[in-house]
Design an enzyme around this catalytic site. Structure first.
Site, PDB file in Angstrom:
ATOM      1  N   LYS A 202       0.831  -1.205   0.000  1.00 20.44           N
ATOM      2  CA  LYS A 202       0.000   0.000   0.000  1.00 20.44           C
ATOM      3  C   LYS A 202       0.870   1.262   0.000  1.00 20.44           C
ATOM      4  CE  LYS A 202      -2.099  -1.168   3.873  1.00 20.44           C
ATOM      5  NZ  LYS A 202      -1.427  -2.446   4.199  1.00 20.44           N
TER       6      LYS A 202
ATOM      7  N   ARG B  68     -10.033   0.546   8.027  1.00 25.89           N
ATOM      8  CA  ARG B  68      -9.787  -0.887   8.181  1.00 25.89           C
ATOM      9  C   ARG B  68     -10.707  -1.576   9.165  1.00 25.89           C
ATOM     10  NH1 ARG B  68      -3.692  -0.251   8.311  1.00 25.89           N
ATOM     11  NH2 ARG B  68      -2.966  -1.554   9.968  1.00 25.89           N
TER      12      ARG B  68
ATOM     13  N   ARG C 253      11.933  -5.247   5.042  1.00 31.15           N
ATOM     14  CA  ARG C 253      11.573  -3.848   4.774  1.00 31.15           C
ATOM     15  C   ARG C 253      12.397  -2.855   5.585  1.00 31.15           C
ATOM     16  NH1 ARG C 253       5.518  -1.730   5.550  1.00 31.15           N
ATOM     17  NH2 ARG C 253       5.796  -2.585   7.636  1.00 31.15           N
TER      18      ARG C 253
ATOM     19  N   ARG D 155      10.747  -0.956  11.161  1.00 27.85           N
ATOM     20  CA  ARG D 155       9.643  -0.682  12.071  1.00 27.85           C
ATOM     21  C   ARG D 155       9.621  -1.663  13.239  1.00 27.85           C
ATOM     22  NH1 ARG D 155       4.371   0.284   8.420  1.00 27.85           N
ATOM     23  NH2 ARG D 155       3.451  -1.055  10.003  1.00 27.85           N
TER      24      ARG D 155
ATOM     25  N   ARG E   2      -0.747  -8.874  13.398  1.00 28.09           N
ATOM     26  CA  ARG E   2      -1.298  -7.902  12.435  1.00 28.09           C
ATOM     27  C   ARG E   2      -2.078  -8.625  11.340  1.00 28.09           C
ATOM     28  NH1 ARG E   2       4.086  -5.209  10.958  1.00 28.09           N
ATOM     29  NH2 ARG E   2       2.946  -4.176   9.275  1.00 28.09           N
TER      30      ARG E   2
END
Ligand code: AP5
Ligand code: MG
Ligand code: ZN
Length: 224
Positions: free
Chosen positions: A21, A96, A135, A168, A179
């Site tokens: 996203k 969400r 990431r 993160r 998550r």
């Protein structure tokens, strides 16, 4: 319909953690010239500034739980009322829950506006885990990189703005699993919600970054 917003385009990027996203929002924002509003980025910004909101959301984010709708809706609606959103915006990570989607619809309806397209970026769970574990994100402009898929030109430094890259805190295996399960139970119902409204476009998010971008642009292109 309010005349001044006739040409506005409002897009939601929907998809699991790691679907791309944020990566895609950066592209679309540049091609369509509309701002990228990411609820997660706004919460992280509040945390790094140490605001009251930041302190409030910290424990939820560390566990990979959703922040209560009331807080989230107020924050995003305030951001989307800013002058730079007159021509529309790209929402990333919001709504969400069904409650958030209904609150957004209501707020838009009150102004005679609407969401144009909801792009559902579909990716398998195994691939999501691979993406999130590799990431790195720019501390200053939030652009995501991947150690294999889209490494920065200089290690640890953002290509776009020269900012420092970091990982993160919620990208560890345990939190990622939570998550994903929160996504399944609370966010997946939005696929039908927007499908029933005739706004949903599904894009194969397992393709390379450029091909996903092409598919999304084709789906949201206002000239089509
Ligand atoms: P948020 O920040 O929204 O995180 P998320 O939904 O878990 O999604 P991510 O940002 O992890 O994934 P992404 O889809 O943006 O993927 P990316 O482009 O980076 O939310 C975090 C937390 O904030 C929540 O847990 C919650 O606590 C709170 N929160 C936020 N919004 C909320 C809301 N509305 N209500 C309540 N609470 C909320 O890509 C991932 C990696 O893959 C990158 O390394 C990238 O380079 C790579 N990649 C991307 N595309 C490709 C591709 N096509 N091929 C290969 N690699 C790719
Ligand atoms: Mg993101
Ligand atoms: Zn940057």
């Amino acid at each position: 319909m309010s005349m001044e917003n006739k040409d506005a385009i409002r897009v939601i990027l929907l998809g699991p953690p790691g679907a791309g996203k944020g990566t895609q929002a950066v592209f679309i924002s540049r091609s369509l010239g509309i701002p990228h509003i990411a609820s997660g980025d706004l919460f992280r910004e509040a945390q790094s500034k140490g605001t009251e909101l930041g302190l409030l959301v910290k424990s939820y984010m560390e566990k990979g739980e959703l922040i209560p709708d009331e807080i989230t809706v107020a924050m995003v609606l305030e951001r989307s009322a800013a002058p730079d959103c007159k021509k529309g915006y790209i929402l990333d990570g919001f709504p969400r829950t069904i409650g958030q989607a209904k609150a957004l619809d209501k707020a838009l309806e009150d102004k005679g506006d609407t969401i144009d397209k909801v792009v559902y970026i579909k990716v398998s769970d195994n691939e999501l885990l691979r993406r999130l574990s590799g990431r790195w994100i720019c501390r200053d402009c939030q652009t995501p990189y991947h150690i294999v898929e889209s490494p920065p030109k200089v290690p640890g430094i953002c290509d776009r703005c020269g900012g420092k890259l970091y990982q993160r805190a919620d990208d560890n295996e345990k939190t990622v699993k939570n998550r994903l399960s929160v996504y399944s139970s609370q966010t997946v119902p939005l696929i039908d919600y927007y499908g029933d409204a005739g706004k949903l476009v599904e894009v194969d998010g397992s393709q390379g970054i450029d091909n996903v971008a092409k598919a999304i642009l084709a789906a949201v292109n206002p000239s089509e």
